[in-house]
Write a protein that holds these residues in place. Structure first.
Motif, PDB file in Angstrom:
ATOM      1  N   GLY B  43      10.282 -16.794 -34.416  1.00  0.00           N
ATOM      2  CA  GLY B  43      11.363 -17.952 -34.272  1.00  0.00           C
ATOM      3  C   GLY B  43      12.061 -18.266 -32.949  1.00  0.00           C
ATOM      4  O   GLY B  43      11.414 -18.487 -31.863  1.00  0.00           O
ATOM      5  N   ALA B  44      13.170 -18.753 -32.919  1.00  0.00           N
ATOM      6  CA  ALA B  44      13.867 -18.970 -31.763  1.00  0.00           C
ATOM      7  C   ALA B  44      13.615 -18.247 -30.416  1.00  0.00           C
ATOM      8  O   ALA B  44      13.531 -18.709 -29.497  1.00  0.00           O
ATOM      9  CB  ALA B  44      15.119 -19.104 -32.061  1.00  0.00           C
ATOM     10  N   ALA B  47      10.353 -18.775 -29.004  1.00  0.00           N
ATOM     11  CA  ALA B  47      10.306 -20.185 -28.478  1.00  0.00           C
ATOM     12  C   ALA B  47      10.894 -19.942 -27.136  1.00  0.00           C
ATOM     13  O   ALA B  47      10.314 -20.601 -25.928  1.00  0.00           O
ATOM     14  CB  ALA B  47      10.954 -21.201 -29.260  1.00  0.00           C
ATOM     15  N   HIS B  51       9.313 -20.962 -23.317  1.00  0.00           N
ATOM     16  CA  HIS B  51       9.959 -22.193 -22.537  1.00  0.00           C
ATOM     17  C   HIS B  51      10.467 -21.503 -21.274  1.00  0.00           C
ATOM     18  O   HIS B  51      10.390 -22.117 -20.221  1.00  0.00           O
ATOM     19  CB  HIS B  51      11.017 -22.777 -23.085  1.00  0.00           C
ATOM     20  N   ASP B 105       1.307 -22.808 -31.326  1.00  0.00           N
ATOM     21  CA  ASP B 105       1.149 -24.028 -32.263  1.00  0.00           C
ATOM     22  C   ASP B 105       2.127 -24.351 -33.257  1.00  0.00           C
ATOM     23  O   ASP B 105       2.552 -25.086 -33.807  1.00  0.00           O
ATOM     24  CB  ASP B 105      -0.327 -24.160 -32.790  1.00  0.00           C
ATOM     25  N   TRP B 106       2.450 -23.005 -33.670  1.00  0.00           N
ATOM     26  CA  TRP B 106       3.497 -22.982 -34.730  1.00  0.00           C
ATOM     27  C   TRP B 106       4.921 -23.824 -34.450  1.00  0.00           C
ATOM     28  O   TRP B 106       5.553 -24.153 -35.238  1.00  0.00           O
ATOM     29  CB  TRP B 106       4.003 -21.613 -35.157  1.00  0.00           C
ATOM     30  N   MET B 107       5.206 -23.840 -33.027  1.00  0.00           N
ATOM     31  CA  MET B 107       6.358 -24.612 -32.624  1.00  0.00           C
ATOM     32  C   MET B 107       6.185 -26.019 -32.960  1.00  0.00           C
ATOM     33  O   MET B 107       7.236 -26.842 -32.840  1.00  0.00           O
ATOM     34  CB  MET B 107       6.673 -24.190 -31.103  1.00  0.00           C
ATOM     35  N   ARG B 108       5.096 -26.433 -33.163  1.00  0.00           N
ATOM     36  CA  ARG B 108       4.889 -27.907 -33.474  1.00  0.00           C
ATOM     37  C   ARG B 108       5.224 -28.928 -32.332  1.00  0.00           C
ATOM     38  O   ARG B 108       5.653 -30.041 -32.533  1.00  0.00           O
ATOM     39  CB  ARG B 108       5.237 -28.347 -35.039  1.00  0.00           C
ATOM     40  N   ASP B 109       5.402 -28.376 -31.337  1.00  0.00           N
ATOM     41  CA  ASP B 109       5.566 -28.964 -30.102  1.00  0.00           C
ATOM     42  C   ASP B 109       4.389 -29.641 -29.245  1.00  0.00           C
ATOM     43  O   ASP B 109       3.671 -28.882 -28.806  1.00  0.00           O
ATOM     44  CB  ASP B 109       6.429 -28.179 -29.013  1.00  0.00           C
ATOM     45  N   HIS B 113       0.967 -27.098 -26.749  1.00  0.00           N
ATOM     46  CA  HIS B 113       0.132 -27.006 -28.315  1.00  0.00           C
ATOM     47  C   HIS B 113      -1.327 -26.793 -27.708  1.00  0.00           C
ATOM     48  O   HIS B 113      -1.742 -27.437 -26.705  1.00  0.00           O
ATOM     49  CB  HIS B 113       0.243 -28.225 -28.824  1.00  0.00           C
TER      50      HIS B 113
END
Ligand code: FAD
Ligand code: FES
Lengths: 375, 378
Positions: B43-44, B47, B51, B105-109, B113
């Motif tokens: 999760g966060a 991410a 980042h 890819d799970w971040m759908r960003d 990706h």
């Protein structure tokens, strides 16, 4: 002159950045600018929430300052795809702008009502704080006033469906010179006065603007709650409804009955509507034929099997393809992708189509046999 | 217990059958559970990790480039080259390799990706994703299928046929290491597949053009444009860029070779992998990979490929989670009697070189299929 200068300087900036791209390849200069501030990115347009204003207990207005890459609305009533990061995952939903179209870079607002289990709406309405950065898609949509605005208008809204219409009213009110004889009637349904989004502002407009009338329908107020607004009441509230250009936005039931009523009267051309919520899916094809199909994503080199009732959008996401999307319910066209091969079925209507090069909405299309998408 | 498993992979037992026992299904379930737990917690925080790495890489790169622009001053040259080298290593391994694996890819960003990512490497992302994600990870250490088993030019397993040219392999391995990124780009073109008629000539030519264009862009940036912009510092800037690229190549070469070639790592035959179940696939990945022990900095700089075993078991889990699951993976494997090959960097590196040298010579006796690789039966 001033406009010339802006266009010119944006052109120069773009030229310089394209030259700098040679130095940053395979990334773009843009990617490094975004380090300083995500709002500088043209590649991934974003906006920063500058104000959070509670409208009612469950609806909140967000004022957003868009960054360099965002294409603003051209017309009042359009919507914007908003990307929100929740638990690390970027979710996209669409929201109507509630402010009239502005210049590039000028702040705009959206108003979000939290649905009970809504993943994104709960976050936007209750958890977002000023300073949060949201990703933005280009403003778009066909639900907007024609230019020039028609003289006589009927606006029919319920609940949070007021949002695009609010942008129209604000645009009309700010526009100044309206044609003589302009007459706008808003018939709006909400639970009670306190739970009416934009209630105070609408009532003040009703007082102040000679061309505007507000009719409020409260479903739960008073000793004898009136229940839902139905079209049976319309002739009493607005006897000349047939002559008015009409804009409807609200729950599916209201939209559906309006669509039918206007069609029966042969007035479908006068009716404009915006759908916020999903349509029920069409029943599947039935027992014949295979239940799954092979779906290929040419650009990503991914292949997967998908149920013939599964939206290609979901099939693609499950297989890890970067699928463009927006409303996920067949409205915003944010998911439109070129079909290279195969035929697809529209899950809403059951209609089967497919020519190579067709642009299809992946969120409401399922594979009918093997399908290849250019994604 | 896994009765069919060699408890001592070094045991030179010619009857050493491919480890296949019903226990692999239990192994599969236990590893699946570890994977499911990570997915549930992903999760966060994850991410934020990626980042941060993205931001650190870009800042280091900007800082390094700026310092190299005034690299007539020796301290600026040193600082700039160090920053740029670190940036390029992060970009190659923790970002490029892992993002293109779909770990994020799970971040759908779309900005982070596998389908959109491109890296600072002469080989285009799509070509690498094919040879690496598809071929190498599917066919890990299967002789004749996994091209990464010696990269088509080295002999890394007794089961691979010996040819006289292999006598020279210690030399060309050493000579090639500084140019690893360029050789990898050549390798990704799969010229061997054209000869074997697995890849059409037309596709090869198209890929070759793409690679040349991409390579030219990357080279122009480092060896032409930045030096020109550096004016009086042009020569030191060029040397700094060359150093950074070379150091990255050497490092990537080291990390990659330590992932599959140290002693204790096995190779497989194609027959062994027929009708492989999920559990058997896991087993092959575990037996075919080796870890590097070290601190957090080492793990980040190797793109967490220091956790090669965890990476091969779960190639699409976010890399920052490998360190966390490594002790449990080790416990599960050990409980099943499966060796867990690991060691400090120098040891693994030395062991890799020992194999390169050993395999340069023909087998001293006929190798039985399925023999633990790296064992000199003499
Ligand atoms: C063109 C357009 C404009 C829109 N403008 C606005 C706006 O201005 N303000 C606003 O608040 N919303 C607007 N919406 C709706 C918005 O895009 C989201 O659908 C909504 O916020 C729910 O998202 P969620 O993630 O919270 O719900 P989800 O977590 O996706 O869904 C939660 C539950 O609610 C149901 N549901 C989803 N959407 C709706 C809906 N619209 N109505 C009723 N039930 C629903 C789902 O089926 C599910 O059961 C607009 C939608 C479209 C297509
Ligand atoms: S996502 Fe909106 S039309 Fe499909």
């Amino acid at each position: 002159m001033a406009l010339h200068r802006i266009v010119w300087s944006e052109g120069v900036v773009r030229l310089v950045l394209t030259a700098v791209d040679r130095l940053t390849t395979p990334l773009l200069a843009d990617d490094y600018l975004a380090l300083a501030d995500p709002l500088l990115s043209r590649r991934w347009p974003a906006g920063r929430v500058t104000q959070v204003r509670a409208e009612t207990a469950d609806a909140t207005t967000l004022v957003i300052r868009p960054g360099r890459g965002w294409r603003p609305a051209r017309m009042a009533g359009q919507y914007v795809p908003v990307g929100v990061r929740i638990d690390g995952v970027l979710h996209w939903r669409t929201y109507s702008l509630t402010t009239p179209p502005g210049r590039p870079g000028e702040p705009f607002s959206i108003t979000v009502r939290a649905l009970p289990d809504g993943r994104v709406s709960q976050h936007l309405a209750h958890r977002v704080r000023p300073g949060e950065v949201l990703r933005l898609g280009p403003a778009q949509g066909e639900f907007h006033l024609p230019d020039p605005p028609p003289g006589r208008l009927l606006l029919l809204t319920a609940g949070i469906g007021i949002t695009p219409v609010m942008a129209m009213l604000r645009a009309l009110a700010a526009g100044g010179r309206l044609a003589a004889g302009t007459d706008v009637l808003l018939v709006h349904s909400a639970p009670d006065p306190a739970r009416t989004v934009f209630g105070p502002e609408l009532r003040a407009m009703d007082q102040r603007l000679p061309w505007f009338r507000l009719y409020e329908h409260h479903t739960r107020a008073g000793a004898r709650p009136a229940g839902h607004l139905t079209l049976a009441r319309l002739p009493a509230v607005c006897p000349d409804w047939r002559e008015r250009a009409t804009f409807v936005c609200g729950p599916a039931a209201l939209l559906e009955s309006a669509r039918r009523r206007w069609a029966v009267e042969g007035l479908a051309g006068r009716l404009h509507f915006e759908r916020f919520c999903p349509l029920p899916p069409a029943p599947s094809l039935g027992g014949t034929g295979p239940q799954t199909a092979r779906v290929s994503f040419a650009a990503s080199g991914v292949e997967t099997a998908a149920g013939t009732g599964t939206p290609l959008l979901e099939a693609g996401e499950a297989a890890g393809v970067a699928m463009p999307s927006g409303c996920r319910m067949g409205i915003c066209f944010g998911c439109v992708s070129p079909l290279l091969h195969g035929r697809v079925r529209d899950l809403r209507t059951g209609e089967v189509r497919g020519e190579p090069g067709d642009l299809i909405q992946t969120c409401v299309s399922a594979a009918c046999g093997p399908v290849t998408l250019d994604l | 217990m896994a009765t069919a498993l060699p408890t001592d992979p070094a045991a030179p037992d010619p009857s050493d059958a491919p480890p296949r026992s019903t226990d692999t299904e239990a192994l599969g379930r236990e590893l699946d559970r570890i994977r499911a737990e990570v997915l549930a917690r992903r999760g966060a925080e994850d991410a934020r990790y990626i980042h941060t790495v993205v931001a650190v890489h870009r800042r280091l790169e900007v800082g390094g480039r700026l310092a190299l622009a005034i690299s007539l001053l020796p301290p600026a040259w040193l600082a700039g080259t160090a920053a740029l080298t670190t940036a390029k290593i992060l970009e190659n391994l923790e970002l490029g390799h892992n993002i293109m694996h779909g770990q994020w890819d799970w971040m759908r960003d779309p900005a982070i990706h596998s389908t959109t990512w491109e890296w600072d490497n002469p080989t285009p992302a799509y070509a690498w994703k094919h040879t690496h994600n598809h071929i190498h990870h599917t066919w890990t250490n299967v002789v004749g299928r996994d091209r990464d088993l010696g990269f088509t030019v080295l002999r890394m397993s007794e089961e691979q046929p010996w040819r006289p040219v292999h006598l020279l392999q210690p030399f060309y391995t050493a000579l090639g290491a500084p140019f690893f990124e360029w050789l990898a780009a050549l390798y990704d073109l799969e010229a061997d597949a054209v000869l074997q008629r697995r890849k059409p000539l037309r596709a090869f030519l198209r890929d070759a053009v793409n690679t040349v264009c991409k390579g030219a862009r990357q080279a122009a940036k480092d060896y032409l444009l930045f030096p020109l912009l550096a004016g009086p510092s042009a020569v030191p800037c060029l040397l700094g860029n060359l150093t950074a690229n070379t150091a990255r190549s050497l490092w990537a070469h080291t990390v990659i070779f330590c992932g599959h070639f140290p002693d204790g790592v096995r190779s497989f035959t194609e027959e062994e992998t027929e009708h492989e179940t999920r559990g058997q696939w896991y087993l092959r990945q575990a037996l075919g990979s080796a870890n590097i022990e070290g601190g957090t900095a080492l793990h980040v700089l190797t793109g967490n490929l220091s956790h090669q075993i965890e990476h091969h078991l779960f190639p699409d889990l976010p890399s920052n989670r490998y360190a966390e699951i490594a002790p449990r993976v080790r416990d599960v494997l050990t409980a099943h009697g499966i060796p867990y090959t690991t060691g400090p960097l120098l040891q693994q590196y030395a062991s890799t070189w020992a194999r390169i040298c050993r395999m340069a010579l023909p087998n001293l006796h006929r190798a039985a299929p399925g023999r633990p690789r790296g064992e000199d039966p003499a």
